[in-house]
Scaffold this motif. Structure first.
Motif, mmCIF file in Angstrom:
data_model
loop_
_atom_site.group_PDB
_atom_site.id
_atom_site.type_symbol
_atom_site.label_atom_id
_atom_site.label_comp_id
_atom_site.label_asym_id
_atom_site.label_seq_id
_atom_site.Cartn_x
_atom_site.Cartn_y
_atom_site.Cartn_z
ATOM 1 N N GLU A 34 0.832 -1.206 0.000
ATOM 2 C CA GLU A 34 0.000 0.000 0.000
ATOM 3 C C GLU A 34 0.868 1.258 0.000
ATOM 4 O O GLU A 34 0.613 2.204 -0.740
ATOM 5 N N ARG A 35 1.892 1.253 0.830
ATOM 6 C CA ARG A 35 2.791 2.416 0.894
ATOM 7 C C ARG A 35 3.565 2.565 -0.411
ATOM 8 O O ARG A 35 3.738 3.675 -0.933
ATOM 9 N N CYS A 36 4.023 1.466 -0.951
ATOM 10 C CA CYS A 36 4.773 1.483 -2.205
ATOM 11 C C CYS A 36 3.913 2.042 -3.330
ATOM 12 O O CYS A 36 4.355 2.905 -4.094
ATOM 13 N N ALA A 37 2.682 1.547 -3.442
ATOM 14 C CA ALA A 37 1.778 2.009 -4.492
ATOM 15 C C ALA A 37 1.516 3.507 -4.367
ATOM 16 O O ALA A 37 1.474 4.222 -5.369
ATOM 17 N N LYS A 38 1.369 3.974 -3.140
ATOM 18 C CA LYS A 38 1.132 5.405 -2.924
ATOM 19 C C LYS A 38 2.354 6.223 -3.365
ATOM 20 O O LYS A 38 2.219 7.237 -4.046
ATOM 21 N N LEU A 39 3.545 5.766 -2.999
ATOM 22 C CA LEU A 39 4.771 6.478 -3.379
ATOM 23 C C LEU A 39 4.991 6.478 -4.890
ATOM 24 O O LEU A 39 5.498 7.446 -5.453
ATOM 25 N N LEU A 40 4.598 5.386 -5.551
ATOM 26 C CA LEU A 40 4.788 5.270 -6.996
ATOM 27 C C LEU A 40 3.588 5.768 -7.794
ATOM 28 O O LEU A 40 3.616 5.769 -9.020
ATOM 29 N N ASN A 41 2.529 6.134 -7.075
ATOM 30 C CA ASN A 41 1.302 6.641 -7.691
ATOM 31 C C ASN A 41 0.694 5.624 -8.669
ATOM 32 O O ASN A 41 0.385 5.943 -9.821
ATOM 33 N N VAL A 42 0.565 4.364 -8.197
ATOM 34 C CA VAL A 42 -0.072 3.299 -8.967
ATOM 35 C C VAL A 42 -1.159 2.665 -8.110
ATOM 36 O O VAL A 42 -1.107 2.749 -6.882
ATOM 37 N N LEU A 95 11.770 7.445 -3.461
ATOM 38 C CA LEU A 95 11.062 6.405 -4.182
ATOM 39 C C LEU A 95 11.609 5.037 -3.806
ATOM 40 O O LEU A 95 12.811 4.869 -3.618
#
Length: 146
Positions: A34-42, A95
């Motif tokens: 969830e955090r990764c997706a938010k940081l990568l905007n996906v 990122l």
């Protein structure tokens, strides 16, 4: 934060920098999808199913895989958890780095190994049969001349 891991590779030392002349190790920690997706905007659903994300949030280092590190292992101890698959950061401090999740891809990996192995054995068997045929033809021709 998640599991602390190590990534090793021969890629660029930094954005636009030289390739490593020796195997370089960096330390990262796994982060939730969830955090990764938010940081990568996906979107979280679907996009992160077979991926792992990791970051080095240490202000003094901010290490990440860089160009030339594709295929490098993400390891904890002697266990490979992931393989560098997308170079996202390479110099960007905020990122995460993205890895193919080896555990979730194990069936695909085994299938490729099996397919490749069968091809190699078929090729080797074909060469042996071909060599035997030439040997037989050679001895048959030799027999005809005697």
């Amino acid at each position: 934060m998640g599991l602390k891991c190590e990534v090793m590779g021969w890629g660029r030392m930094f954005w636009g920098g030289p390739l490593a002349s020796y195997l370089v190790y960096i330390d990262v920690q796994l982060i939730p999808a969830e955090r990764c997706a938010k940081l990568l905007n996906v979107p979280v659903i679907g996009a992160m199913d077979d991926l792992l994300c990791a970051m080095d949030e240490e202000n003094t280092t901010k290490q990440q895989p860089c160009y030339g590190d594709w295929g490098s292992p993400l390891m904890h101890g002697d266990i490979v958890y992931g393989i560098v698959s997308n170079i996202v950061g390479c110099g960007s401090a905020n990122l995460p780095s993205v890895y193919t999740d080896v555990y979730k891809m194990v069936d695909w990996i085994e299938d490729k190994i099996e397919t490749f192995s069968a091809g190699v054995f078929y090729f080797i068997d074909s060469l042996v049969l071909l060599a035997a045929a030439f040997a037989h033809l050679g001895s048959f021709v030799l027999f005809d001349f005697v």
